[in-house]
Design a protein around this motif. Structure first.
Motif, PDB file in Angstrom:
ATOM      1  N   ASP A 124      50.872  35.247  47.847  1.00  0.00           N
ATOM      2  CA  ASP A 124      49.916  34.593  46.964  1.00  0.00           C
ATOM      3  C   ASP A 124      48.439  34.903  47.209  1.00  0.00           C
ATOM      4  OD1 ASP A 124      48.986  32.891  45.013  1.00  0.00           O
ATOM      5  OD2 ASP A 124      48.861  31.201  46.409  1.00  0.00           O
ATOM      6  N   ASN A 125      47.883  35.828  46.443  1.00  0.00           N
ATOM      7  CA  ASN A 125      46.426  36.005  46.436  1.00  0.00           C
ATOM      8  C   ASN A 125      46.003  36.627  45.116  1.00  0.00           C
ATOM      9  OD1 ASN A 125      45.935  38.963  46.694  1.00  0.00           O
ATOM     10  ND2 ASN A 125      46.984  38.716  48.649  1.00  0.00           N
ATOM     11  N   ASP A 126      44.733  36.487  44.806  1.00  0.00           N
ATOM     12  CA  ASP A 126      44.271  36.817  43.462  1.00  0.00           C
ATOM     13  C   ASP A 126      44.348  38.305  43.124  1.00  0.00           C
ATOM     14  OD1 ASP A 126      42.449  37.083  45.472  1.00  0.00           O
ATOM     15  OD2 ASP A 126      40.702  36.726  44.218  1.00  0.00           O
ATOM     16  N   VAL A 127      44.163  39.176  44.109  1.00  0.00           N
ATOM     17  CA  VAL A 127      44.184  40.619  43.804  1.00  0.00           C
ATOM     18  C   VAL A 127      45.609  41.085  43.526  1.00  0.00           C
ATOM     19  CG1 VAL A 127      43.519  42.926  44.547  1.00  0.00           C
ATOM     20  CG2 VAL A 127      42.177  40.953  45.292  1.00  0.00           C
ATOM     21  N   LEU A 128      46.540  40.709  44.408  1.00  0.00           N
ATOM     22  CA  LEU A 128      47.930  41.130  44.238  1.00  0.00           C
ATOM     23  C   LEU A 128      48.498  40.611  42.925  1.00  0.00           C
ATOM     24  CD1 LEU A 128      50.205  42.674  45.759  1.00  0.00           C
ATOM     25  CD2 LEU A 128      50.994  40.455  46.578  1.00  0.00           C
ATOM     26  N   SER A 129      48.116  39.398  42.552  1.00  0.00           N
ATOM     27  CA  SER A 129      48.649  38.783  41.339  1.00  0.00           C
ATOM     28  C   SER A 129      48.235  39.511  40.065  1.00  0.00           C
ATOM     29  CB  SER A 129      48.196  37.321  41.239  1.00  0.00           C
ATOM     30  OG  SER A 129      48.464  36.658  42.437  1.00  0.00           O
ATOM     31  N   MET A 130      47.257  40.398  40.157  1.00  0.00           N
ATOM     32  CA  MET A 130      46.823  41.135  38.970  1.00  0.00           C
ATOM     33  C   MET A 130      47.878  42.141  38.522  1.00  0.00           C
ATOM     34  SD  MET A 130      43.834  39.911  38.307  1.00  0.00           S
ATOM     35  CE  MET A 130      42.936  41.077  37.268  1.00  0.00           C
ATOM     36  N   LEU A 131      48.765  42.556  39.435  1.00  0.00           N
ATOM     37  CA  LEU A 131      49.860  43.481  39.109  1.00  0.00           C
ATOM     38  C   LEU A 131      49.388  44.780  38.457  1.00  0.00           C
ATOM     39  CD1 LEU A 131      52.532  40.936  37.822  1.00  0.00           C
ATOM     40  CD2 LEU A 131      52.360  41.958  40.089  1.00  0.00           C
ATOM     41  N   GLU A 132      48.216  45.255  38.820  1.00  0.00           N
ATOM     42  CA  GLU A 132      47.768  46.569  38.363  1.00  0.00           C
ATOM     43  C   GLU A 132      48.489  47.633  39.204  1.00  0.00           C
ATOM     44  OE1 GLU A 132      45.560  46.905  35.864  1.00  0.00           O
ATOM     45  OE2 GLU A 132      44.657  44.922  35.735  1.00  0.00           O
ATOM     46  N   ASP A 133      48.344  48.897  38.794  1.00  0.00           N
ATOM     47  CA  ASP A 133      48.918  49.984  39.580  1.00  0.00           C
ATOM     48  C   ASP A 133      48.149  50.195  40.882  1.00  0.00           C
ATOM     49  OD1 ASP A 133      51.021  50.651  37.954  1.00  0.00           O
ATOM     50  OD2 ASP A 133      49.954  52.233  36.891  1.00  0.00           O
ATOM     51  N   GLN A 134      46.965  49.628  40.940  1.00  0.00           N
ATOM     52  CA  GLN A 134      46.112  49.761  42.125  1.00  0.00           C
ATOM     53  C   GLN A 134      45.333  48.467  42.287  1.00  0.00           C
ATOM     54  OE1 GLN A 134      44.283  49.677  38.929  1.00  0.00           O
ATOM     55  NE2 GLN A 134      45.307  51.648  39.098  1.00  0.00           N
ATOM     56  N   ALA A 135      45.003  48.127  43.519  1.00  0.00           N
ATOM     57  CA  ALA A 135      44.153  46.962  43.745  1.00  0.00           C
ATOM     58  C   ALA A 135      42.702  47.427  43.703  1.00  0.00           C
ATOM     59  CB  ALA A 135      44.454  46.366  45.102  1.00  0.00           C
ATOM     60  N   THR A 136      41.844  46.673  43.050  1.00  0.00           N
ATOM     61  CA  THR A 136      40.420  46.987  43.114  1.00  0.00           C
ATOM     62  C   THR A 136      39.741  45.867  43.883  1.00  0.00           C
ATOM     63  OG1 THR A 136      40.539  48.153  41.015  1.00  0.00           O
ATOM     64  CG2 THR A 136      38.349  47.551  41.785  1.00  0.00           C
ATOM     65  N   VAL A 137      39.047  46.258  44.943  1.00  0.00           N
ATOM     66  CA  VAL A 137      38.470  45.275  45.848  1.00  0.00           C
ATOM     67  C   VAL A 137      37.010  45.625  46.103  1.00  0.00           C
ATOM     68  CG1 VAL A 137      40.661  44.762  46.970  1.00  0.00           C
ATOM     69  CG2 VAL A 137      39.262  46.641  47.845  1.00  0.00           C
ATOM     70  N   SER A 138      36.238  44.612  46.421  1.00  0.00           N
ATOM     71  CA  SER A 138      34.833  44.854  46.748  1.00  0.00           C
ATOM     72  C   SER A 138      34.650  44.759  48.245  1.00  0.00           C
ATOM     73  CB  SER A 138      33.945  43.828  46.059  1.00  0.00           C
ATOM     74  OG  SER A 138      34.022  44.023  44.669  1.00  0.00           O
ATOM     75  N   LEU A 139      33.725  45.546  48.754  1.00  0.00           N
ATOM     76  CA  LEU A 139      33.444  45.532  50.181  1.00  0.00           C
ATOM     77  C   LEU A 139      32.259  44.645  50.470  1.00  0.00           C
ATOM     78  CD1 LEU A 139      33.785  49.201  51.392  1.00  0.00           C
ATOM     79  CD2 LEU A 139      35.314  47.275  51.784  1.00  0.00           C
ATOM     80  N   GLU A 140      32.460  43.725  51.380  1.00  0.00           N
ATOM     81  CA  GLU A 140      31.346  42.896  51.868  1.00  0.00           C
ATOM     82  C   GLU A 140      30.258  43.778  52.453  1.00  0.00           C
ATOM     83  OE1 GLU A 140      32.415  40.466  55.148  1.00  0.00           O
ATOM     84  OE2 GLU A 140      34.192  39.691  54.128  1.00  0.00           O
ATOM     85  N   GLY A 141      29.062  43.333  52.324  1.00  0.00           N
ATOM     86  CA  GLY A 141      27.984  43.976  53.074  1.00  0.00           C
ATOM     87  C   GLY A 141      27.608  45.355  52.554  1.00  0.00           C
ATOM     88  N   THR A 142      28.207  45.772  51.426  1.00  0.00           N
ATOM     89  CA  THR A 142      27.785  47.045  50.859  1.00  0.00           C
ATOM     90  C   THR A 142      27.112  46.748  49.536  1.00  0.00           C
ATOM     91  OG1 THR A 142      29.763  47.420  49.535  1.00  0.00           O
ATOM     92  CG2 THR A 142      29.827  48.148  51.818  1.00  0.00           C
ATOM     93  N   ASP A 143      26.553  47.784  48.969  1.00  0.00           N
ATOM     94  CA  ASP A 143      25.862  47.634  47.696  1.00  0.00           C
ATOM     95  C   ASP A 143      26.916  47.509  46.585  1.00  0.00           C
ATOM     96  OD1 ASP A 143      23.825  47.492  45.965  1.00  0.00           O
ATOM     97  OD2 ASP A 143      23.363  49.651  45.974  1.00  0.00           O
ATOM     98  N   SER A 144      27.772  46.511  46.724  1.00  0.00           N
ATOM     99  CA  SER A 144      28.851  46.208  45.780  1.00  0.00           C
ATOM    100  C   SER A 144      29.703  47.426  45.419  1.00  0.00           C
ATOM    101  CB  SER A 144      28.327  45.527  44.518  1.00  0.00           C
ATOM    102  OG  SER A 144      27.489  46.405  43.815  1.00  0.00           O
ATOM    103  N   THR A 145      30.083  48.185  46.456  1.00  0.00           N
ATOM    104  CA  THR A 145      31.022  49.281  46.252  1.00  0.00           C
ATOM    105  C   THR A 145      32.382  48.709  45.886  1.00  0.00           C
ATOM    106  OG1 THR A 145      29.912  50.593  47.923  1.00  0.00           O
ATOM    107  CG2 THR A 145      32.175  51.226  47.388  1.00  0.00           C
ATOM    108  N   ARG A 146      32.969  49.274  44.826  1.00  0.00           N
ATOM    109  CA  ARG A 146      34.316  48.846  44.469  1.00  0.00           C
ATOM    110  C   ARG A 146      35.308  49.936  44.849  1.00  0.00           C
ATOM    111  NH1 ARG A 146      35.384  47.164  38.776  1.00  0.00           N
ATOM    112  NH2 ARG A 146      34.177  49.036  38.328  1.00  0.00           N
ATOM    113  N   LEU A 147      36.291  49.544  45.656  1.00  0.00           N
ATOM    114  CA  LEU A 147      37.332  50.478  46.082  1.00  0.00           C
ATOM    115  C   LEU A 147      38.604  50.209  45.304  1.00  0.00           C
ATOM    116  CD1 LEU A 147      37.238  50.406  49.991  1.00  0.00           C
ATOM    117  CD2 LEU A 147      36.218  52.087  48.441  1.00  0.00           C
TER     118      LEU A 147
END
Lengths: 355, 355
Positions: A46-69
């Motif tokens: 149970d967490n919000d990213v996994l529940s999106m069920l996309e082919d890939q997880a998109t996550v933001s990195l703390e402490g960076t200039d809002s880089t999305r991985l």
């Protein structure tokens, strides 16, 4: 082994489900896979990213200039490990690259973990590694970390490979399986069913006049071309296990829309059509490993199609359907003779170990 | 299957090696594993990050404010899948978290790919997922993406799990297996050999007066505590497959230094010592799954040891040796009776499928 595991650990109160064992169909990419994900993995983690069920997880990195991985993983257990048009190594690189690419990410770094069966020919391993290297070069991704485990003879099947990939999602891109809107057009980048039929033809020993090759290819360059050509691509998916039908059913459900497909517009190679008839398969359910689906605003659809056709991996691209208000959550196909039928998600197992 | 793969693909000119097949020992984490990595994987994928042979790759992201990511992957094939002190799920989370932690990274995101054998009890899968969830919570890492494949009965062994992890390396941290310097002290965070002996005790049905538990635990909090306590930690490693001996041999070779171990200082539980004697094993070669080794400047060693002992996972920490000018590339142990012996890297396979 003198002590049983259950004696050591005691029993654990877990509610019984309809099936009590894993079935081959749980790996099909169809309905049973979806059920396993929804009933076991999503509630389990149970967490919000996994529940999106996309082919890939998109996550933001703390402490960076809002880089999305973008981050994705897949295991590959295809059988046979060498097949016309590719091998398990090329597949393992392309599969993960493509999951990043359809998320709009630029693939950057790859990991590869090998589970080898005792007795695997070293020569086979070297061929597979060489093939992975070539695929990495083509995709512009760098393999930076890995692992190898060996299991005793009879406890694996030659080689299983798990790849994970990291990509960077450029600012402003927001592709999602939830973003399809009524009126959008649905495009596919080329002929469907090639990979699955290439695998089946080897397994079943079917001979064709022309070689049946897997379409296995990295789609990062095609997806970049597409994303740079128009700004209104709402979603992309690579229709692997479970085929086009499963990918579009997931889209219809996640976006809360209907999907209308035009059978006459579906690009299917004559050999694939013939093999499907012989084997009793429907190309809509057969796996692809070098194709993507794109959902785009209607106004940009022709321009996007032209951009796709201009790319070597998109020359057989076609507009195959549209997103509708009606039939929300369902995929409907308008047949060659004008009738309509529901295209269900693949229920059980059609082609085990296709990837 | 009527068409052979070699007929389809033709032969491939690959030089023959001394062995032509994969052996169980190639998965040992010892000498044969190292040879496979050096002879097949590193030349096969030739690139600067992979060639570093760290437990994790550290990479920089283009276009960001020089964010450094750590990226790592491991497959888990442990047998049995449930064992005293853990299970394959907990192990799969901890193993990857620990590879990030010993690189000085803060673990952020995890992927999990499951290869299930047809017939696996759904109840077992649910227990494993629950255990992974608990381990993720303890380690402060978020499982964000995954995959499931199913192989036919007899082509796998219940469940294999591959996890990959992403962490962020804070600015200024530069831990590396190449950074050990003569004079540095070597510390271990607790008793050695617990995991391997726990697994062996289940497999062999050995009974102990007290339960032999795996030490399987996520080390992210311990490593943070250590890195915050002193600034001169040069390297950390988690001595898993191949044990302390393999980790230190890799260090000696990569840093071009010698390592001197003091047998009298090695923390080994009495039960582990007894089991090792009974089974003919050396605790230096037995796997750990919740321990780390740290190489630190001599001046800070006592302070670091105190910080480790203050952490629940480091209460049995000990200073076990030092880095030397002499015997470059080798690990030497000063025995209880004052003699010196070379501690070789594990050559073949000691405990197959220990993780």
């Amino acid at each position: 082994m003198a002590v049983s595991v259950s004696e050591l650990l005691g029993s654990c109160p877990v509610p019984k489900s309809d099936y009590e064992q894993i079935l081959l169909g749980h790996g099909s990419g169809g309905g049973l896979s979806a059920e396993l994900i929804r009933k076991v993995f999503v509630p389990g983690f149970d967490n919000d990213v996994l529940s999106m069920l996309e082919d890939q997880a998109t996550v933001s990195l703390e402490g960076t200039d809002s880089t999305r991985l973008a981050f994705t993983t897949d295991s590959f257990v295809v059988k046979p490990i060498f097949f016309p048009g590719g091998d398990i190594g090329k597949l393992a690189v392309c599969g993960t690259v493509n999951d990043l690419a359809v998320g709009g990410a630029k693939p950057m770094f790859l990991s590869a973990a090998f589970i080898l069966e005792e007795g695997l020919a070293l020569e086979d391993l070297k061929r597979i590694v060489a093939s992975m290297r070539a695929a990495c070069a083509e995709a512009g991704i760098k393999l930076v970390t890995g692992d190898t485990k060996v299991v005793d003879r009879g406890k694996g099947d030659q080689i299983f490979i798990t790849t994970s990939g990291i990509g960077v999602v450029p600012r402003g891109r927001n592709l999602s399986i939830r973003n399809a809107r009524p009126g959008d057009k649905i495009l596919v980048s080329g002929t469907i069913g090639d990979h699955g039929i290439a695998i089946m033809s080897v397994r079943e020993g079917i001979e064709f006049d022309t070689a049946m090759l897997s379409d296995c290819a990295p789609l990062a360059s095609l997806s970049e071309t597409m994303l740079n050509s128009v700004g209104s691509i709402h979603c992309m998916r690579d229709p692997t296990r479970g085929g086009v039908s499963s990918a579009l059913n997931e889209l219809a459900e996640a976006s809360g829309v209907g999907v209308m497909l035009y059978e006459a517009a579906l690009p299917v190679r004559a050999e694939v059509k013939g093999a499907c008839e012989m084997l009793g398969l429907d190309p809509l359910y057969v796996a692809n490993e070098g194709k993507l689906l794109a959902v785009v605003a209607a106004a940009d659809a022709d321009r996007l199609l032209a951009a796709m056709k201009g790319h070597p991996l998109g020359k057989n691209a076609a507009m195959i359907g549209e997103v509708t208000e009606k039939h929300r959550g369902r995929v409907i196909m308008k047949s060659l003779i004008g009738g309509e039928r529901v295209v269900m998600m693949l229920a059980g197992e059609q082609l085990p170990r296709i990837c």
